[in-house]
Design a protein around this motif. Structure first.
Motif, PDB file in Angstrom:
ATOM      1  N   LEU A 167       0.846  -1.196   0.000  1.00 21.61           N
ATOM      2  CA  LEU A 167       0.000   0.000   0.000  1.00 21.61           C
ATOM      3  C   LEU A 167       0.878   1.242   0.000  1.00 21.61           C
ATOM      4  N   VAL A 168       0.682   2.103  -0.975  1.00 18.52           N
ATOM      5  CA  VAL A 168       1.496   3.310  -1.109  1.00 18.52           C
ATOM      6  C   VAL A 168       0.577   4.521  -1.017  1.00 18.52           C
ATOM      7  N   GLY A 169       0.917   5.479  -0.170  1.00 19.58           N
ATOM      8  CA  GLY A 169       0.094   6.676  -0.060  1.00 19.58           C
ATOM      9  C   GLY A 169       0.656   7.640   0.947  1.00 19.58           C
ATOM     10  N   PHE A 170       0.089   8.841   0.960  1.00 18.97           N
ATOM     11  CA  PHE A 170       0.501   9.839   1.931  1.00 18.97           C
ATOM     12  C   PHE A 170      -0.018   9.444   3.316  1.00 18.97           C
ATOM     13  N   PRO A 171       0.553  10.058   4.380  1.00 18.14           N
ATOM     14  CA  PRO A 171      -0.001   9.806   5.712  1.00 18.14           C
ATOM     15  C   PRO A 171      -1.486  10.171   5.730  1.00 18.14           C
ATOM     16  N   ASN A 172      -2.249   9.394   6.469  1.00 21.41           N
ATOM     17  CA  ASN A 172      -3.677   9.668   6.632  1.00 21.41           C
ATOM     18  C   ASN A 172      -4.505   9.415   5.368  1.00 21.41           C
ATOM     19  N   ALA A 173      -3.993   8.579   4.450  1.00 18.20           N
ATOM     20  CA  ALA A 173      -4.757   8.286   3.224  1.00 18.20           C
ATOM     21  C   ALA A 173      -5.782   7.180   3.450  1.00 18.20           C
ATOM     22  N   GLY A 174      -5.707   6.512   4.598  1.00 21.77           N
ATOM     23  CA  GLY A 174      -6.662   5.436   4.891  1.00 21.77           C
ATOM     24  C   GLY A 174      -6.096   4.050   4.665  1.00 21.77           C
ATOM     25  N   LYS A 175      -4.751   3.929   4.607  1.00 18.11           N
ATOM     26  CA  LYS A 175      -4.127   2.625   4.337  1.00 18.11           C
ATOM     27  C   LYS A 175      -4.384   1.645   5.482  1.00 18.11           C
ATOM     28  N   SER A 176      -4.182   2.108   6.722  1.00 14.49           N
ATOM     29  CA  SER A 176      -4.379   1.223   7.882  1.00 14.49           C
ATOM     30  C   SER A 176      -5.836   0.796   8.006  1.00 14.49           C
ATOM     31  N   THR A 177      -6.749   1.724   7.709  1.00 11.41           N
ATOM     32  CA  THR A 177      -8.178   1.391   7.788  1.00 11.41           C
ATOM     33  C   THR A 177      -8.530   0.311   6.769  1.00 11.41           C
ATOM     34  N   LEU A 178      -8.007   0.471   5.541  1.00  9.45           N
ATOM     35  CA  LEU A 178      -8.261  -0.530   4.500  1.00  9.45           C
ATOM     36  C   LEU A 178      -7.722  -1.890   4.928  1.00  9.45           C
ATOM     37  N   LEU A 179      -6.499  -1.913   5.458  1.00 11.27           N
ATOM     38  CA  LEU A 179      -5.883  -3.172   5.885  1.00 11.27           C
ATOM     39  C   LEU A 179      -6.705  -3.823   7.000  1.00 11.27           C
ATOM     40  N   SER A 180      -7.209  -3.007   7.916  1.00 12.04           N
ATOM     41  CA  SER A 180      -7.965  -3.559   9.050  1.00 12.04           C
ATOM     42  C   SER A 180      -9.311  -4.130   8.604  1.00 12.04           C
ATOM     43  N   VAL A 181      -9.855  -3.606   7.485  1.00  9.27           N
ATOM     44  CA  VAL A 181     -11.169  -4.044   7.025  1.00  9.27           C
ATOM     45  C   VAL A 181     -11.076  -5.311   6.172  1.00  9.27           C
ATOM     46  N   ILE A 182     -10.060  -5.396   5.289  1.00  5.74           N
ATOM     47  CA  ILE A 182     -10.028  -6.558   4.381  1.00  5.74           C
ATOM     48  C   ILE A 182      -9.084  -7.669   4.849  1.00  5.74           C
ATOM     49  N   THR A 183      -8.410  -7.461   6.006  1.00  7.93           N
ATOM     50  CA  THR A 183      -7.591  -8.531   6.586  1.00  7.93           C
ATOM     51  C   THR A 183      -7.914  -8.615   8.079  1.00  7.93           C
ATOM     52  N   ALA A 184      -7.254  -9.548   8.755  1.00  6.47           N
ATOM     53  CA  ALA A 184      -7.444  -9.676  10.205  1.00  6.47           C
ATOM     54  C   ALA A 184      -6.424  -8.848  10.975  1.00  6.47           C
ATOM     55  N   ILE A 238       8.844  -1.653   0.019  1.00  7.50           N
ATOM     56  CA  ILE A 238       8.016  -1.714  -1.186  1.00  7.50           C
ATOM     57  C   ILE A 238       8.716  -2.514  -2.280  1.00  7.50           C
ATOM     58  N   GLU A 239      10.051  -2.630  -2.189  1.00 11.53           N
ATOM     59  CA  GLU A 239      10.834  -3.237  -3.267  1.00 11.53           C
ATOM     60  C   GLU A 239      10.435  -4.679  -3.539  1.00 11.53           C
ATOM     61  N   ARG A 240       9.969  -5.406  -2.539  1.00  9.15           N
ATOM     62  CA  ARG A 240       9.667  -6.831  -2.725  1.00  9.15           C
ATOM     63  C   ARG A 240       8.201  -7.091  -3.062  1.00  9.15           C
ATOM     64  N   ASN A 241       7.358  -6.049  -3.059  1.00 10.14           N
ATOM     65  CA  ASN A 241       5.950  -6.250  -3.401  1.00 10.14           C
ATOM     66  C   ASN A 241       5.805  -6.375  -4.906  1.00 10.14           C
ATOM     67  N   SER A 242       5.010  -7.350  -5.363  1.00 12.36           N
ATOM     68  CA  SER A 242       4.859  -7.539  -6.804  1.00 12.36           C
ATOM     69  C   SER A 242       3.866  -6.546  -7.399  1.00 12.36           C
ATOM     70  N   THR A 243       2.918  -6.067  -6.574  1.00  8.54           N
ATOM     71  CA  THR A 243       1.924  -5.102  -7.045  1.00  8.54           C
ATOM     72  C   THR A 243       1.842  -3.946  -6.053  1.00  8.54           C
ATOM     73  N   LEU A 244       1.756  -2.735  -6.569  1.00  8.12           N
ATOM     74  CA  LEU A 244       1.640  -1.552  -5.717  1.00  8.12           C
ATOM     75  C   LEU A 244       0.229  -0.985  -5.824  1.00  8.12           C
ATOM     76  N   LEU A 245      -0.422  -0.822  -4.670  1.00  8.45           N
ATOM     77  CA  LEU A 245      -1.757  -0.229  -4.631  1.00  8.45           C
ATOM     78  C   LEU A 245      -1.626   1.192  -4.086  1.00  8.45           C
ATOM     79  N   PHE A 246      -1.817   2.172  -4.964  1.00 14.40           N
ATOM     80  CA  PHE A 246      -1.748   3.573  -4.556  1.00 14.40           C
ATOM     81  C   PHE A 246      -3.106   3.963  -3.957  1.00 14.40           C
ATOM     82  N   LEU A 247      -3.061   4.570  -2.785  1.00 18.62           N
ATOM     83  CA  LEU A 247      -4.290   4.958  -2.099  1.00 18.62           C
ATOM     84  C   LEU A 247      -4.299   6.477  -1.930  1.00 18.62           C
TER      85      LEU A 247
END
Length: 329
Positions: A167-184, A238-247
């Motif tokens: 997950l790539v984005g500025f601070p406060n873009a909602g990355k942690s919220t997204l992770l908490s919703v679609i994962t455990a 980020i270097e080892r991620n195969s796909t980058l999701l910009f948020l």
């Protein structure tokens, strides 16, 4: 787990064991006054070994123990008895660990598989006993070889997280919220910049019991590649991620400009990052109606597919998972 328990960079000192001395013993027993040489070989010194462990995700266990010394080999003895080998020191590390020479900064090894073992430093060979040196002209050699010294050095151990999607984005873009919703995963979430101070990993459950791993990288800001904010410290994950999701949040003043800044920071850190598959998600889209979405679509960056999602309202998340799965496979 607190931020202090996530350690992704450590410097260690390691030294392998010295080989044992060969024996210069001469055979002596009743009725055999002058037996020949029967000195045994010395044992080898212990190795320093790194072993991949899929159940680890941080280098925290190395934070308070940074010196590793393997055991020396045992000396040879009579009756051609070989000395014992020195005990190896095995250092478990998470997958995605790289090992650098602390002086030259050269990458020496990478650990990317579970149970993979890498000998960082070989133990010294044991010396040969005197019976090896027996010859027709020298039938009672009274010398043997000393053991070879072990090796030593300082090494930098770095962790680059192994995840399918970063997950790539500025601070406060909602990355942690997204992770908490679609994962455990349970990342720290709050309404201020740099809430996330360590990368968080989560397993995304997909259709038919399939899954993939997503990593929430702490927020990037303009100048991150030069070390501003937290970006410089975490860009390598980020270097080892195969796909980058910009948020990028829907209430951003200029989505296209934010995307270009993020892309530029990745380019400055490592141009190869731009070769990865990229997807753009417009977060916090529950505040938009259809008319606003159409307006925003006209101003989206070109050359990247975009989806509207809302983690809180659970909108567009299945579509997002479908698209990411398609990109990963």
């Amino acid at each position: 787990m607190t931020e202090g328990n996530f350690v992704d960079y450590i410097k260690i000192y390691a030294s392998s064991g010295k080989g044992g001395r060969g024996s210069a013993h001469l055979h002596r027993e009743k009725y055999i006054a002058k037996g020949g040489p029967d000195g045994g070989d010395g044992g080898r010194g212990g190795h320093i070994i790194l072993r991949g462990d899929k159940n680890m995700w941080t280098l925290f266990h190395l934070k308070f123990k940074r010196h590793f010394r393997a055991e020396h080999g045992g000396d040879g003895s009579s009756s051609r008895s070989t000395g014992h080998d020195g005990a190896d020191v095995i250092i478990p590390v998470p997958l995605g660990t790289i090992i650098r020479d602390a002086d030259t900064d050269e990458i020496l090894y990478e650990v990317i598989e579970d149970e993979q073992e890498i000998i960082l430093l070989e133990g010294g060979k044991g010396g040969r006993g005197n019976w090896h040196f027996k010859s027709p002209t020298n039938q009672t050699p009274r010398y043997a070889q000393p053991g070879i010294d072990g090796q030593e050095g300082w090494y930098r151990i770095e962790l680059k997280i192994l995840a399918d999607v970063g997950l790539v984005g500025f601070p406060n873009a909602g990355k942690s919220t997204l992770l908490s919703v679609i994962t455990a995963a349970k990342p720290k979430i709050a309404d201020y910049a740099f809430t996330t101070l360590k990368p968080n990993l989560g397993i995304v459950e997909y259709r038919n019991h399939q899954s993939f791993v997503m990593a929430d990288i702490p927020g990037i800001i303009e100048g991150a590649a030069e070390g501003k904010g937290l970006g410089h410290h975490f860009l390598r994950h980020i270097e080892r991620n195969s796909t980058l999701l910009f948020l990028i949040p829907a209430d951003s003043e200029d989505i296209k400009k934010e995307y270009e800044i993020l892309l530029n920071e990745l380019r400055k850190h490592n141009p190869e990052l731009l070769d990865k598959d990229r997807l753009l998600a417009i977060s916090k889209s529950d505040m938009l109606d259809d008319e606003l979405k159409e307006e925003i679509k006209h101003d989206l960056p070109e050359g990247i597919e975009a989806l509207f999602i809302s983690s809180v309202a659970q909108q567009g998340l299945m579509e997002l998972k479908d698209k990411l799965w398609q990109m990963l496979n």
